[in-house]
Design a protein around this motif. Sequence first.
Motif, short mmCIF file in Angstrom:
data_model
loop_
_atom_site.label_atom_id
_atom_site.label_comp_id
_atom_site.label_asym_id
_atom_site.label_seq_id
_atom_site.Cartn_x
_atom_site.Cartn_y
_atom_site.Cartn_z
N LYS A 181 -32.70 -38.27 65.42
CA LYS A 181 -33.11 -37.84 64.09
C LYS A 181 -32.80 -36.37 63.86
CE LYS A 181 -37.05 -38.04 60.92
NZ LYS A 181 -38.48 -38.45 60.76
N ASN A 238 -27.74 -46.28 66.55
CA ASN A 238 -27.68 -44.93 65.98
C ASN A 238 -26.38 -44.68 65.23
OD1 ASN A 238 -28.65 -42.10 65.76
ND2 ASN A 238 -26.93 -41.65 67.12
N LYS A 239 -25.33 -45.39 65.61
CA LYS A 239 -24.03 -45.23 64.94
C LYS A 239 -23.98 -45.98 63.60
CE LYS A 239 -21.12 -44.27 68.94
NZ LYS A 239 -20.57 -43.03 68.39
N GLU A 240 -24.89 -46.89 63.41
CA GLU A 240 -24.93 -47.66 62.18
C GLU A 240 -25.82 -46.97 61.14
OE1 GLU A 240 -24.59 -51.85 64.74
OE2 GLU A 240 -26.37 -51.39 63.54
N ASP A 241 -25.48 -47.11 59.89
CA ASP A 241 -26.27 -46.50 58.82
C ASP A 241 -27.70 -47.03 58.82
OD1 ASP A 241 -24.09 -45.02 58.00
OD2 ASP A 241 -23.41 -46.53 56.57
N LYS A 242 -27.82 -48.33 58.99
CA LYS A 242 -29.14 -48.96 59.03
C LYS A 242 -29.13 -50.03 60.10
CE LYS A 242 -32.66 -51.12 56.10
NZ LYS A 242 -32.96 -51.67 54.76
#
Length: 268
Positions: free
Chosen positions: A82, A39-43
């Motif tokens: 989200k 969740n901390k990563e962009d993708k």
Amino acid sequence: ILLTTFLVPSFLYWASGIHKEGLLFTGIALIIFHIYFGNKEDKPGIKRWLGVLLGLFILFLLRNFVLVIILPAILAWFLSNKWPKYGLTCFIAVYSFCAIAFFAVRHIDSRLDFPQAVVNKQQAFIQLVGNSSIPIKQLQPDILSFLKNTPQAITLSAVRPYPNDVRHLLSLAAATETEIILLLFLLFLFFRKKNMIHSKNVLYFCVFFSISLLLSIGFSVNNLGAIVRYRSIIIPLLVGIMAVQTDWKVIADFFTGKNKKNHATTAI
């Protein structure tokens, strides 16, 4: 955090030996780790998804009912990531839907009769009379029976063994640990830190998943030894939260101030 995660006695006992619990906790930890950092990563990369799938596969192999219980928590966590502002709402909505589906899907497909599966599990444990088995109210596969038995399920899985349930050294250790955890819960309620939660969604995941697992254990198991073993894998999730969110400085100041007052009174 390290003490409350790895050195809770029941968790240390069951997770350190050649038992399923150590691997089960590994599976749960993999899921939490990869969802949190993904969740901390962009993708999130393929490594994150493989880590989650590996954790789910471990649960499926070793204790598939834990897999069924953790899936709603994972779905709610994804939705809350989200829509971060509605994290708690996402968890409540997902679990409300799952509670309705638990009793309703059998009318769509008779093979998905989850209430009857829980009743069958309870009956199987009742027939296996062990040294720490206790009499309980028997379930019926309907919503009213589950509601009536909810207090018993909570008591069995979260509060027992009582001191008068002690029969040997291991049950004494389990009863002592339970009393200490309940004391910690009271300290958490009265001396809770304010606005110190950095990721509420992780907290919601741990709490909702842990409570649902405790309920499933309480509804189906009447053997105190088995209860202590089954719940050991989620005790660190709850104890860690309570220990970190308790303001120990306020507690220390409270007792220190009281002691100083007593010394001053004695001196006078």
